[in-house]
Design a protein around this motif. Structure first.
Motif, PDB file in Angstrom:
ATOM      1  N   SER A   1     -17.068   3.465   1.673  1.00  0.00           N
ATOM      2  CA  SER A   1     -17.017   2.424   2.696  1.00  0.00           C
ATOM      3  C   SER A   1     -17.330   3.082   4.027  1.00  0.00           C
TER       4      SER A   1
ATOM      5  N   ARG B   1     -16.859   1.436   7.215  1.00  0.00           N
ATOM      6  CA  ARG B   1     -16.175   0.865   8.392  1.00  0.00           C
ATOM      7  C   ARG B   1     -15.344   1.948   9.061  1.00  0.00           C
TER       8      ARG B   1
ATOM      9  N   SER C   1     -11.882   2.085   7.826  1.00  0.00           N
ATOM     10  CA  SER C   1     -11.842   1.847   6.383  1.00  0.00           C
ATOM     11  C   SER C   1     -10.560   2.357   5.726  1.00  0.00           C
ATOM     12  N   ALA C   2     -10.059   1.540   4.810  1.00  0.00           N
ATOM     13  CA  ALA C   2      -8.909   1.951   4.002  1.00  0.00           C
ATOM     14  C   ALA C   2      -9.310   2.996   2.973  1.00  0.00           C
TER      15      ALA C   2
ATOM     16  N   PRO D   1     -14.118  -0.528  -1.800  1.00  0.00           N
ATOM     17  CA  PRO D   1     -13.484  -1.795  -1.473  1.00  0.00           C
ATOM     18  C   PRO D   1     -14.258  -2.971  -2.061  1.00  0.00           C
ATOM     19  N   MET D   2     -13.632  -4.140  -2.039  1.00  0.00           N
ATOM     20  CA  MET D   2     -14.345  -5.370  -2.413  1.00  0.00           C
ATOM     21  C   MET D   2     -14.608  -6.174  -1.149  1.00  0.00           C
ATOM     22  N   TYR D   3     -15.890  -6.547  -0.978  1.00  0.00           N
ATOM     23  CA  TYR D   3     -16.291  -7.453   0.103  1.00  0.00           C
ATOM     24  C   TYR D   3     -16.840  -8.727  -0.539  1.00  0.00           C
ATOM     25  N   ASN D   4     -16.233  -9.857  -0.199  1.00  0.00           N
ATOM     26  CA  ASN D   4     -16.724 -11.159  -0.691  1.00  0.00           C
ATOM     27  C   ASN D   4     -17.019 -11.133  -2.193  1.00  0.00           C
ATOM     28  N   GLY D   5     -16.058 -10.614  -2.908  1.00  0.00           N
ATOM     29  CA  GLY D   5     -16.122 -10.662  -4.367  1.00  0.00           C
ATOM     30  C   GLY D   5     -17.011  -9.624  -5.021  1.00  0.00           C
TER      31      GLY D   5
ATOM     32  N   TYR E   1     -10.147  -1.269  -4.422  1.00  0.00           N
ATOM     33  CA  TYR E   1      -9.018  -1.851  -3.689  1.00  0.00           C
ATOM     34  C   TYR E   1      -9.495  -3.097  -2.970  1.00  0.00           C
ATOM     35  N   SER E   2      -8.523  -3.968  -2.636  1.00  0.00           N
ATOM     36  CA  SER E   2      -8.859  -5.166  -1.850  1.00  0.00           C
ATOM     37  C   SER E   2      -7.593  -5.691  -1.210  1.00  0.00           C
ATOM     38  N   ALA E   3      -7.789  -6.587  -0.248  1.00  0.00           N
ATOM     39  CA  ALA E   3      -6.650  -7.228   0.411  1.00  0.00           C
ATOM     40  C   ALA E   3      -5.917  -8.143  -0.563  1.00  0.00           C
ATOM     41  N   GLY E   4      -6.665  -8.816  -1.397  1.00  0.00           N
ATOM     42  CA  GLY E   4      -6.097  -9.828  -2.298  1.00  0.00           C
ATOM     43  C   GLY E   4      -5.548  -9.234  -3.585  1.00  0.00           C
TER      44      GLY E   4
ATOM     45  N   ILE F   1      -4.165  -4.078  -0.239  1.00  0.00           N
ATOM     46  CA  ILE F   1      -4.403  -2.810   0.451  1.00  0.00           C
ATOM     47  C   ILE F   1      -3.942  -2.861   1.911  1.00  0.00           C
TER      48      ILE F   1
HETATM   49  C1  FMN Z   1     -16.766  -8.282   4.745  1.00  0.00           C
HETATM   50  C2  FMN Z   1     -15.427  -8.291   4.061  1.00  0.00           C
HETATM   51  C3  FMN Z   1     -15.240  -9.103   2.965  1.00  0.00           C
HETATM   52  C4  FMN Z   1     -14.010  -9.093   2.292  1.00  0.00           C
HETATM   53  N1  FMN Z   1     -13.862  -9.852   1.163  1.00  0.00           N
HETATM   54  C5  FMN Z   1     -12.719  -9.764   0.465  1.00  0.00           C
HETATM   55  C6  FMN Z   1     -12.578 -10.461  -0.776  1.00  0.00           C
HETATM   56  O1  FMN Z   1     -13.467 -11.133  -1.256  1.00  0.00           O
HETATM   57  N2  FMN Z   1     -11.405 -10.345  -1.428  1.00  0.00           N
HETATM   58  C7  FMN Z   1     -10.359  -9.593  -0.960  1.00  0.00           C
HETATM   59  O2  FMN Z   1      -9.323  -9.531  -1.596  1.00  0.00           O
HETATM   60  N3  FMN Z   1     -10.476  -8.900   0.207  1.00  0.00           N
HETATM   61  C8  FMN Z   1     -11.626  -8.980   0.922  1.00  0.00           C
HETATM   62  N4  FMN Z   1     -11.761  -8.281   2.090  1.00  0.00           N
HETATM   63  C9  FMN Z   1     -10.656  -7.464   2.522  1.00  0.00           C
HETATM   64  C10 FMN Z   1     -10.897  -6.039   2.088  1.00  0.00           C
HETATM   65  O3  FMN Z   1     -10.761  -5.854   0.710  1.00  0.00           O
HETATM   66  C11 FMN Z   1      -9.951  -5.087   2.824  1.00  0.00           C
HETATM   67  O4  FMN Z   1      -9.988  -5.405   4.210  1.00  0.00           O
HETATM   68  C12 FMN Z   1     -10.372  -3.654   2.635  1.00  0.00           C
HETATM   69  O5  FMN Z   1      -9.545  -2.846   3.421  1.00  0.00           O
HETATM   70  C13 FMN Z   1     -11.796  -3.488   3.084  1.00  0.00           C
HETATM   71  O6  FMN Z   1     -12.231  -2.188   2.799  1.00  0.00           O
HETATM   72  P1  FMN Z   1     -12.546  -1.173   3.983  1.00  0.00           P
HETATM   73  O7  FMN Z   1     -11.251  -1.037   4.747  1.00  0.00           O
HETATM   74  O8  FMN Z   1     -12.952   0.068   3.313  1.00  0.00           O
HETATM   75  O9  FMN Z   1     -13.623  -1.803   4.806  1.00  0.00           O
HETATM   76  C14 FMN Z   1     -12.956  -8.283   2.780  1.00  0.00           C
HETATM   77  C15 FMN Z   1     -13.166  -7.480   3.905  1.00  0.00           C
HETATM   78  C16 FMN Z   1     -14.383  -7.461   4.532  1.00  0.00           C
HETATM   79  C17 FMN Z   1     -14.591  -6.545   5.720  1.00  0.00           C
END
Ligand code: FMN
Length: 189
Positions: A10, A12, A15-16, A83-87, A114-117, A149
């Motif tokens: 990642s 960003r 980034s996590a 990470p997961m972005y938009n699925g 990893y992901s937020a959800g 995350i």
């Molecule tokens: C563009 C974008 C899209 C994301 N889409 C999702 C998603 O579809 N599902 C989810 O659970 N989290 C989603 N997130 C949250 C990320 O999983 C979480 O913020 C993670 O820390 C992002 O990784 P990064 O910190 O390495 O950028 C999204 C974050 C970003 C920036």
């Protein structure tokens, strides 16, 4: 020992992936089978693919491609922390993969998503599998997905959820076994 590159996939600035990958790299060192190199895609800062020739040609005109090629080539196996972005998986990571070809080929890879959800980014890892297969990489049978995350990373680093170390150990075992198989094939060929 297997030369394992732990790629923080990642870019960003906040980034996590960095704190997670740091913990993953520490666990990989403790595992015993690996000589570990952390790789941060954010620091490598590749542009969008700008080589005139296909990666499969191995003809690289830019220094950033040659550097990336040398780094990936020097690995026997990988752990991708993604990470997961938009699925799905992220565009910068796919771009970094597409820069090269032979350097990935035949090499074992373990996935830590990893992901937020609540999915922990498992759909992103699933989406990546056909890409890895196309490159003839050897994905580990087990993978790790880390949900929620946002609540786990902060100024203190990564608050490791219970049971995660054991699940990661399974992935590391798989990668070590695949790397042994690959090394044995190289001897017999
Ligand atoms: C563009 C974008 C899209 C994301 N889409 C999702 C998603 O579809 N599902 C989810 O659970 N989290 C989603 N997130 C949250 C990320 O999983 C979480 O913020 C993670 O820390 C992002 O990784 P990064 O910190 O390495 O950028 C999204 C974050 C970003 C920036």
């Amino acid at each position: 020992m297997t030369r394992l590159h732990v790629i923080s996939a990642s870019v960003r600035p906040t980034s996590a992936a960095r704190p997670v990958a740091q913990w993953v790299a520490d666990r990989a060192r403790a595992h015993g089978a690996f000589e570990v190199t952390p790789v941060d895609l954010g620091t490598i800062a590749l542009p969008f693919l700008d080589e005139p020739e296909y990666a499969s040609s191995g003809v690289y005109t830019h220094q950033h491609t040659r550097d990336w090629s040398a780094l990936v080539d020097s690995a026997d196996a990988f752990l991708f922390v993604l990470p997961m972005y938009n699925g799905g998986f992220t565009a910068p990571f796919k771009n970094a993969i597409d820069f090269l070809y032979r350097e990935w080929r035949d090499k074992p890879v373990g996935l830590v998503s990893y992901s937020a959800g609540p999915t922990g980014g498992a759909p992103a890892a699933e989406m990546l599998l056909p890409v890895l297969t196309r490159l003839r990489m050897r994905p580990a049978a087990r993978s790790v997905a880390i949900p929620g995350i946002g609540g786990l990373v902060g100024p203190e680093g990564f608050a490791v959820p219970e049971g995660l170390a054991d699940r990661l150990a399974g992935v590391l075992d798989d990668v070590a076994e695949l790397a042994e198989q690959r090394a044995a094939e190289a001897v017999t060929v």
